[in-house]
Design a protein around this motif. Structure first.
Motif, PDB file in Angstrom:
ATOM      1  N   ILE A 112      -3.338   1.486  -4.430  1.00  0.00           N
ATOM      2  CA  ILE A 112      -2.315   1.656  -5.300  1.00  0.00           C
ATOM      3  C   ILE A 112      -2.039  -0.343  -4.786  1.00  0.00           C
ATOM      4  O   ILE A 112      -1.210  -0.699  -5.256  1.00  0.00           O
ATOM      5  CB  ILE A 112      -1.685   2.425  -5.067  1.00  0.00           C
ATOM      6  N   PHE A 115      -4.258  -3.602  -5.992  1.00  0.00           N
ATOM      7  CA  PHE A 115      -4.667  -3.929  -7.376  1.00  0.00           C
ATOM      8  C   PHE A 115      -2.954  -3.575  -7.682  1.00  0.00           C
ATOM      9  O   PHE A 115      -2.490  -4.491  -9.511  1.00  0.00           O
ATOM     10  CB  PHE A 115      -5.089  -2.293  -8.638  1.00  0.00           C
ATOM     11  N   GLY A 116      -1.814  -2.515  -7.571  1.00  0.00           N
ATOM     12  CA  GLY A 116      -1.012  -2.800  -7.840  1.00  0.00           C
ATOM     13  C   GLY A 116       0.131  -4.361  -7.658  1.00  0.00           C
ATOM     14  O   GLY A 116       0.594  -5.099  -8.193  1.00  0.00           O
ATOM     15  N   ARG A 119      -1.461  -6.761  -9.525  1.00  0.00           N
ATOM     16  CA  ARG A 119      -0.540  -7.235 -11.521  1.00  0.00           C
ATOM     17  C   ARG A 119       0.413  -7.583 -11.020  1.00  0.00           C
ATOM     18  O   ARG A 119       1.131  -8.368 -12.086  1.00  0.00           O
ATOM     19  CB  ARG A 119      -0.175  -5.807 -11.797  1.00  0.00           C
TER      20      ARG A 119
END
Lengths: 289, 220
Positions: A112, A115-116, A119
């Motif tokens: 998380i 990749f979070g 993003r």
């Protein structure tokens, strides 16, 4: 099965036997693997550059583990103090945060974070993302260790220091924390063991050069998968076993009422149970004040 | 609160069902294996004589001080058809490796539970005419169980969280299921669902353990 055998005193001969049988197990494992696979697959380990390669990986693993530990202590300290001594909605937030984080697998936190944040437009390297994720999880654990440490200090000491005119921060700074920190040291050392093992999870985001990733690129080249994993395990063991001995020694030196146990973490439990032959320690989960 | 894209998650519900089922399998079967193994090794360590107890110690120290991920990778290769030929099913390999890893911690807890009972109590039981088995069953066991249950609960919480690491060997548990759905649909919400699914297992377990801790808290 005799009753007298229930209390095996640890003698030097027994220690020797333990070491001997450990060596025996290692030899069996190695023989086993060479039996299934040709001996030439061990040959890459005779080349000196292999070891400079693996030492690089070990350095990175230690760097990640220690950095994450330092960050966790710095974040965990206020978390633990807030949870131990705060009242009102902010405390509920702290408790909720700590409990949710500790109920989450570290691998999920790593994914998380990596990749979070990507993003959200923040591109961290795999190593940085893993350190951040490890610090997020372990600061919650450290918070619990701090809380248990503060909770283990006799209430009368705080009351005495307050009635002598010390303010709350002064009481914390000069009376509670010095004692609590010294009681926390075994727990912090065993958390470092967990952290060093968990640096291996950084493989999931890729682009890291810690010990496991190093090993993986090594066997991709030489094709000696099992042998490399055995060597990796031995390298981790050579870091963690001395640490676990240290942690147990620090713990065994303390009287029983000064021993802390943090629930839900297997390495914390291991230190606490191993330190006291013959007794499970009291569960100190930080008393409410 | 940002808009949550739930549609892609619903469309891929089957992946999550498989993931959840496998996580349950890894948790339950892995923990059961760890309990059996841990009890066995603990009895070796207590009653096994120097060599067997030394072997038990070596097992505990080795599995406790190396990363679970390395153990998983190793066993995945070792058990593969090319080598021992036991299985190539990553979920089964995961359950075996997790049993071995958690078993090391279970050993320590059970051993200290057994050692926490004063041996003089057993001597007293024996001299009162109870057989060896009876004195273990009626004197040791009831006390050892009380000591051992709360820490075993804590170990099982850690075990459930550790099942996520089995995604490293491509076992489709909750986290791997989320990654698959995220790759397929680009819906980051898949990871949030994974969190909720993990919490649905770990948080009730944590409540249960803290209740047991209070219930079994006693002065010796």
């Amino acid at each position: 099965m005799s009753i007298a055998a229930l209390r095996l005193p640890i003698t030097s001969t027994q220690r020797a036997r333990i070491l001997l049988s450990a060596a025996f197990v290692a030899v069996v494992v190695i023989l086993f693997a060479t039996g299934t696979l040709p001996a030439r697959r061990w040959e890459p380990f005779l080349v000196p550059t292999t070891w400079t390669f693996f030492l690089g990986g070990m350095r990175e693993t230690l760097y990640m583990g220690v950095t994450a530990l330092v960050a966790s202590v710095l974040i965990g300290l206020p978390l633990g103090i807030l949870r131990a001594d705060l009242r009102g909605p902010l405390r509920i937030l702290v408790v909720l945060w700590v409990e949710l984080v500790r109920a989450t697998p570290i691998l999920a936190i790593i994914l998380i974070v990596f990749f979070g944040l990507a993003r959200a437009g923040i591109n961290l390297s795999g190593t940085t993302a893993a350190i951040v994720a490890l610090a997020v999880y372990n600061s919650a654990v450290l918070g619990e260790i701090v809380r248990a440490g503060i909770g283990s200090i006799a209430r009368g000491e705080v009351e005495a220091s307050r009635s002598l005119g010390l303010s709350y921060p002064q009481t914390m700074r000069y009376v509670v924390l010095p004692q609590a920190l010294s009681r926390m040291t075994p727990a912090i050392v065993s958390q470092l063991i967990t952290l060093i093992k968990d640096t291996s999870l950084a493989f999931i985001v890729g682009g890291t050069v810690e010990l496991v990733s190093t090993g993986r690129s090594f066997f991709v080249y030489y094709g000696n998968v099992m042998e490399t994993y055995i060597v990796l395990a031995l390298l981790f063991f050579s870091i963690n076993y001395p640490l676990s001995r240290l942690s147990r020694r620090l713990e065994a030196r303390r009287p029983a009422e000064q021993r802390l146990i943090v629930t839900g973490e297997e390495d914390q439990l291991a230190t606490a149970t191993a330190a006291i032959p013959g007794a499970m320690p009291r569960q100190v989960t930080g008393t409410e004040r | 609160m940002p808009n949550l894209a739930l549609q892609p998650l619903l469309e891929n519900a089957d992946v999550f069902v498989v993931g959840f089922r496998n996580t349950l399998f890894l948790s339950v079967v892995g923990m059961a294996g760890a309990l059996v193994l841990g009890t066995f090794v603990a009895s070796l360590r207590v009653w096994g004589g120097p060599f067997l107890s030394g072997l038990g110690t070596a097992y505990v120290e080795f599995f406790r001080n190396t990363p679970l991920l390395v153990q998983l990778f190793f066993f995945a290769v070792l058990l593969a058809p090319a080598n021992l030929g036991v299985t190539r099913d990553p979920v089964l390999v995961g359950a075996i490796a997790l049993s071995l890893y958690t078993g090391a911690y279970v050993t320590e807890v059970i051993r200290s539970g057994v050692l926490s009972v004063d041996p003089r109590q057993l001597e007293a039981a024996r001299s009162l005419g109870l057989s060896q088995v009876q004195s273990l069953r009626y004197v040791m066991l009831p006390q050892a169980i009380r000591t051992v249950i709360p820490p075993l609960g804590n170990i099982s919480i850690a075990h459930v969280k550790n099942t996520a690491i089995a995604s490293g060997i491509a076992a489709v548990e909750i986290l791997k299921a989320a990654s698959i759905v995220e790759t397929r649909t680009a819906a980051f919400e898949a990871f949030y669902l994974a969190l909720v699914l993990f919490w649905s297992l770990t948080i009730p377990l944590a409540f249960l353990v803290s209740r047991l801790e209070r219930r079994f808290a006693f002065a010796r």
